[in-house]
Write an enzyme that holds these catalytic residues in place. Structure first.
Site, PDB file in Angstrom:
ATOM      1  N   HIS A  29      -5.339  -3.258  -2.679  1.00  0.00           N
ATOM      2  CA  HIS A  29      -5.044  -2.260  -3.721  1.00  0.00           C
ATOM      3  C   HIS A  29      -5.005  -2.848  -5.128  1.00  0.00           C
ATOM      4  O   HIS A  29      -4.885  -2.106  -6.100  1.00  0.00           O
ATOM      5  CB  HIS A  29      -3.724  -1.549  -3.422  1.00  0.00           C
ATOM      6  N   SER A  40       0.803  -1.221   0.000  1.00  0.00           N
ATOM      7  CA  SER A  40       0.000   0.000   0.000  1.00  0.00           C
ATOM      8  C   SER A  40       0.836   1.271   0.000  1.00  0.00           C
ATOM      9  O   SER A  40       0.416   2.279  -0.540  1.00  0.00           O
ATOM     10  CB  SER A  40      -0.960  -0.009   1.185  1.00  0.00           C
ATOM     11  N   LYS A  44     -11.659   0.599  -1.559  1.00  0.00           N
ATOM     12  CA  LYS A  44     -10.692   1.281  -2.429  1.00  0.00           C
ATOM     13  C   LYS A  44     -11.271   1.390  -3.843  1.00  0.00           C
ATOM     14  O   LYS A  44     -12.182   2.174  -4.035  1.00  0.00           O
ATOM     15  CB  LYS A  44      -9.345   0.594  -2.303  1.00  0.00           C
TER      16      LYS A  44
END
Ligand SMILES: *Cc1c(COP(=O)(O)O)cnc(C)c1O
Length: 398
Positions: free
Chosen positions: A208, A180, A240
């Protein structure tokens, strides 16, 4: 209560340039937004595809609140689980190419719940040195023995297993798919072979990568062409690229059933709020129907990251929309971030404990919704900020 010690702690943080302050945004986390006084270009969002403000996603959240209520009103096993959760879990299992999936109120919950359900006293966990804080906390909470392998170092992992695997009942290897704070990828194919050779379970946190990497946006495994069944536990977040809130794990039906029955963070926390489940579902739909969004994201990332690399500020770490500019001290990172803000661009300074000591950095993230003109504006701001702060490339590794 005497609060002197609290004041002293806070003063210490300020002294070390580590005091964090909240800044209240006055609108949605779009590619540009109102920050305090002015419009600011944001390179600071994990909603990579810009779906958190997409009209269909927002409308689905509204509709779900009317149909299912604003909150789930109970934990999943009590009465909080709805047809909406069921549908979302099926769609996530399809995306990840697994038999089953289950959703948690956050990605943090998903890691805490799953890791503590899979490892206990008498077990061994091997964790990458740069894994997300929620994994670190989960490992501690599990009471399993913990060994940290050097960042993305499959050989070190193999050595640790060769030395210690025999002392334990079960063993769990856990790694981020996309890191990340560094934007780099785990060497998943090598780790899969090592896990097999040592009869260890493998868990990949793809917070991610999900929605960002791979032909269909399935994530890091798809990007690296690793078959889903080679990884026992695929963790992801809805917060996300999927632009909502909540976390999930995907895997075999048996694995998911065990987690439903053992994960305290699942059992003792209220089920995901229906509007969050519905907006994640809507985002999954758009992911499938509008692959050009993902292409646009990668084109933007390339354009911005190439421009920053050309200034000598950073090298592109991988095919992700996360670019770290490692500056060194907290003070340097803060100064650059403030200089960028003065130029109308928001990029947060990331400091310990989010990153190792001496690697304070800017973490630049792109979105599919940035225009070419905005990216050029951002590049001009980086140039100006580098000059005004006299920033030299630190030459530090992320
Ligand atoms: C953000 C993140 C999480 C936590 O997810 P939330 O849904 O924000 O709680 C877990 N792992 C990684 C690698 C992350 O980046």
């Amino acid at each position: 209560m005497n609060e002197t010690w609290i004041e002293t702690e806070l003063a210490g943080l300020k002294e070390a340039n580590l005091r964090r302050r909240l800044t209240a945004r006055q609108g949605p986390a779009a590619s540009t937004s109102q920050q305090e006084r002015t419009d600011i270009l944001r390179l600071a969002s994990n909603a990579y595809l810009g779906l958190n403000t997409h009209p269909h996603v927002v409308a689905c959240a509204q509709k779900a609140a009317h149909r299912w209520g604003a909150g789930a009103a109970a934990s999943p096993l009590v009465s909080g689980y709805t047809g909406l959760h069921e549908e979302l879990e099926q769609r996530l299992a399809e995306l990840k190419d697994t038999e089953d999936a289950l959703v948690f109120p956050s990605g943090y919950h998903a890691n805490i719940g799953t890791i503590t359900a899979l490892a206990d006293r008498g077990d061994l966990i091997l964790s990458d040195a740069r894994n997300h804080a929620s994994i670190v906390d989960a490992c501690r909470l599990s009471r399993a023995d913990l060994r940290i392998f050097d960042h993305t170092d499959a050989e070190h992992l193999d050595d640790l297993l060769a030395a210690h695997r025999g002392d334990y009942r079960r063993c769990l290897i856990v790694t981020d798919g996309v890191f990340s704070m560094g934007g780099d990828l785990a060497p998943v194919p090598a780790i899969v072979s090592i896990a097999r050779a040592h009869e260890a379970m493998l868990m990949v946190d793809d917070a991610h990568g999900t929605g960002v990497l791979g032909e269909t946006g399935a994530g890091t495994l798809e990007h690296l062409q690793v078959p889903a069944e080679s990884v026992d536990v695929q963790m992801g977040t809805l917060s996300k690229a999927l632009a909502s809130q909540g976390g999930f794990v995907a895997g075999s039906h048996a694995l998911c059933e065990l987690v439903r029955n053992r994960a305290r963070a699942y059992i003792f926390s209220t089920a995901l709020a229906p509007p969050a489940a519905a907006s994640a579902l809507a985002a999954l739909e758009i992911l499938e129907q509008e692959p050009e969004r993902r292409k646009r994201l990668h084109r933007n990332a390339q354009r911005l990251e190439d421009g920053i690399a050309a200034m000598g500020l950073a090298a592109r770490p991988g095919p992700t929309p996360i670019l770290p500019i490692v500056l060194g001290t907290e003070r340097q990172a803060l100064a650059f971030s403030r200089a960028l803000e003065a130029e109308g661009v928001l990029v947060p300074a990331i400091r310990p404990p989010s990153v190792p000591e001496g690697t304070s950095r800017l973490r630049v993230t792109e979105m599919a919704t940035h225009t070419d003109e905005e990216i050029d504006r951002a590049l001009a701001a980086f140039d100006a900020a580098a000059q005004s702060t006299e920033t030299e490339p630190a030459g530090l590794q992320p």
